[in-house]
Design a protein around this motif. Sequence first.
Motif, mmCIF file in Angstrom:
data_model
loop_
_atom_site.group_PDB
_atom_site.id
_atom_site.type_symbol
_atom_site.label_atom_id
_atom_site.label_comp_id
_atom_site.label_asym_id
_atom_site.label_seq_id
_atom_site.Cartn_x
_atom_site.Cartn_y
_atom_site.Cartn_z
ATOM 1 N N UNK A 63 0.847 -1.193 0.000
ATOM 2 C CA UNK A 63 0.000 0.000 0.000
ATOM 3 C C UNK A 63 0.876 1.234 0.000
ATOM 4 N N UNK A 64 0.656 2.115 0.978
ATOM 5 C CA UNK A 64 1.485 3.317 1.089
ATOM 6 C C UNK A 64 2.597 3.173 2.123
ATOM 7 N N UNK A 65 2.742 1.964 2.667
ATOM 8 C CA UNK A 65 3.724 1.743 3.727
ATOM 9 C C UNK A 65 5.020 1.176 3.160
ATOM 10 N N UNK A 66 6.138 1.844 3.423
ATOM 11 C CA UNK A 66 7.451 1.347 3.033
ATOM 12 C C UNK A 66 7.824 0.190 3.959
ATOM 13 N N UNK A 67 8.038 -0.999 3.392
ATOM 14 C CA UNK A 67 8.304 -2.177 4.231
ATOM 15 C C UNK A 67 9.707 -2.743 4.050
ATOM 16 N N UNK A 68 10.469 -2.265 3.066
ATOM 17 C CA UNK A 68 11.809 -2.792 2.871
ATOM 18 C C UNK A 68 12.391 -2.375 1.535
ATOM 19 N N UNK A 69 13.465 -3.088 1.132
ATOM 20 C CA UNK A 69 14.152 -2.757 -0.117
ATOM 21 C C UNK A 69 14.560 -4.034 -0.833
ATOM 22 N N UNK A 70 14.609 -3.940 -2.139
ATOM 23 C CA UNK A 70 15.116 -5.068 -2.915
ATOM 24 C C UNK A 70 16.623 -5.201 -2.694
ATOM 25 N N UNK A 71 17.122 -6.411 -2.823
ATOM 26 C CA UNK A 71 18.553 -6.671 -2.667
ATOM 27 C C UNK A 71 19.195 -7.122 -3.978
ATOM 28 N N UNK A 72 18.437 -7.788 -4.833
ATOM 29 C CA UNK A 72 18.881 -8.216 -6.165
ATOM 30 C C UNK A 72 17.654 -8.315 -7.044
ATOM 31 N N UNK A 73 17.816 -8.065 -8.333
ATOM 32 C CA UNK A 73 16.686 -8.217 -9.241
ATOM 33 C C UNK A 73 17.149 -8.293 -10.682
ATOM 34 N N UNK A 74 16.403 -9.036 -11.511
ATOM 35 C CA UNK A 74 16.737 -9.172 -12.925
ATOM 36 C C UNK A 74 15.557 -9.791 -13.652
ATOM 37 N N UNK A 75 15.667 -9.851 -14.957
ATOM 38 C CA UNK A 75 14.739 -10.678 -15.736
ATOM 39 C C UNK A 75 15.302 -12.090 -15.732
ATOM 40 N N UNK A 76 14.530 -13.055 -15.255
ATOM 41 C CA UNK A 76 15.006 -14.433 -15.135
ATOM 42 C C UNK A 76 14.929 -15.118 -16.505
ATOM 43 N N UNK A 77 16.068 -15.417 -17.132
ATOM 44 C CA UNK A 77 16.049 -15.926 -18.506
ATOM 45 C C UNK A 77 15.314 -17.247 -18.687
ATOM 46 N N UNK A 78 15.451 -18.157 -17.733
ATOM 47 C CA UNK A 78 14.805 -19.462 -17.884
ATOM 48 C C UNK A 78 13.319 -19.368 -17.547
ATOM 49 N N UNK A 79 12.977 -18.621 -16.513
ATOM 50 C CA UNK A 79 11.581 -18.495 -16.091
ATOM 51 C C UNK A 79 10.797 -17.547 -16.991
ATOM 52 N N UNK A 80 11.518 -16.638 -17.653
ATOM 53 C CA UNK A 80 10.917 -15.703 -18.620
ATOM 54 C C UNK A 80 10.021 -14.643 -17.969
ATOM 55 N N UNK A 81 10.349 -14.282 -16.728
ATOM 56 C CA UNK A 81 9.689 -13.130 -16.112
ATOM 57 C C UNK A 81 10.652 -12.489 -15.106
ATOM 58 N N UNK A 82 10.454 -11.216 -14.772
ATOM 59 C CA UNK A 82 11.356 -10.537 -13.838
ATOM 60 C C UNK A 82 11.132 -11.012 -12.398
ATOM 61 N N UNK A 83 12.223 -11.119 -11.651
ATOM 62 C CA UNK A 83 12.160 -11.507 -10.247
ATOM 63 C C UNK A 83 13.081 -10.597 -9.443
ATOM 64 N N UNK A 84 12.856 -10.596 -8.148
ATOM 65 C CA UNK A 84 13.739 -9.854 -7.236
ATOM 66 C C UNK A 84 13.680 -10.497 -5.870
ATOM 67 N N UNK A 85 14.740 -10.354 -5.127
ATOM 68 C CA UNK A 85 14.725 -10.683 -3.706
ATOM 69 C C UNK A 85 14.728 -9.372 -2.934
ATOM 70 N N UNK A 86 14.127 -9.406 -1.747
ATOM 71 C CA UNK A 86 14.026 -8.192 -0.944
ATOM 72 C C UNK A 86 14.105 -8.543 0.533
ATOM 73 N N UNK A 87 14.587 -7.605 1.318
ATOM 74 C CA UNK A 87 14.537 -7.692 2.772
ATOM 75 C C UNK A 87 13.446 -6.740 3.244
#
Length: 362
Positions: A301-325
């Motif tokens: 929503x409007x609440x900041x809950x964390x930040x991404x740590x890594x992200x990319x378009x996943x070539x095998x899965x064919x969609x973008x992904x990211x990890x976050x804390x």
Amino acid sequence: MKTPLYDCHVACGGTMVPFAGYLLPVQYPAGIIAEHLAVRTAAGLFDVSHMGEIVFSGRDALENLNYMLTNDFTSMTDGQVRYSVMCNDRGGCLDDLIVYRLNEETYRVVVNAANRLRDFEWMKAHASGDVALADVSDNTAQLAIQGPRAEEIMRRLAPEGALPAKYYFFRENVPLGGMTCLVSRTGYTGEDGYEIYLSNDDAPAMWNLLLETGRDAGLMPCGLGARDTLRLEAAMPLYGHEMDGDISPLETGLAFGVKMQKPDFIGKKALEERGVPQIRRIGLKITGRGIAREHQDVYSGDTLIGRTTSGTHAPYLKYPVAMALVRADSAETGAQLEVDVRGRRVSAEVITLPFYRQPAKK
């Protein structure tokens, strides 16, 4: 600095870039996506000679490892490998690493390249009793062959029964093409495969031998770019991204490598004082238009809950992904969140890690 394989990379058309003090290939002419898919469907060959290797030897080697690192190595057998984190006094992650037991009094510790010198000084400063520490990184080359056809390729070169049969085990003195190697069934791609340790002098011949042996099996040379997209797709944490000196291993999902029942280890008291982790690592499938990268704000929503740590378009899965804390209480699986991608909110869904899981062998 150059690894022993620098000339091999240039000969293969590698695009060389500085990384952790070394010149390494970020990709080859086929490109990162082709290299990534080769590892998922056939096999890829990586130069990981930049990684650090530190040998612990002496009667108190085990006691020192158990004190310096979060995992418990007491039950290890010769030829076994075990993952661990090394914490600072505040319970933050100094590094993550893997430990090889050669025998009762000798262990090889493989550390991240960027942390090698700092790790070695930290270990020496905290060593006690009958233990000697030696940084053997400059005398050691390391190659990684990864993918579903890696075993098939290695079996063409190794004598029957010479290769480690199980994941996270290794064999010493394995003859491969006339060269003697330590061969470990480990990797950083989410696939089955091997990491090969050998002398610097033998490394170029081993590189060329593996490429020639695996050519008909689809083996491709792979660079840093594919190494990163593969580890991210497999949700493997990277130091400086999913962990650092402020983030604890319990916060970033590495509790399996932390044995709080041990009498003591550096950082244990701080981890106890921190209590139940207030942040956790999550996986995001980007469902809106855009690709999340590292260090981007995550909102519920409007609440900041964390930040991404890594992200990319996943070539095998064919969609973008990211990890976050994110805040531990803020994002269960299936939750709909948003990531601020260069000032624009992009929708994302919390999904179970890892994003990619190696298919079961038939």
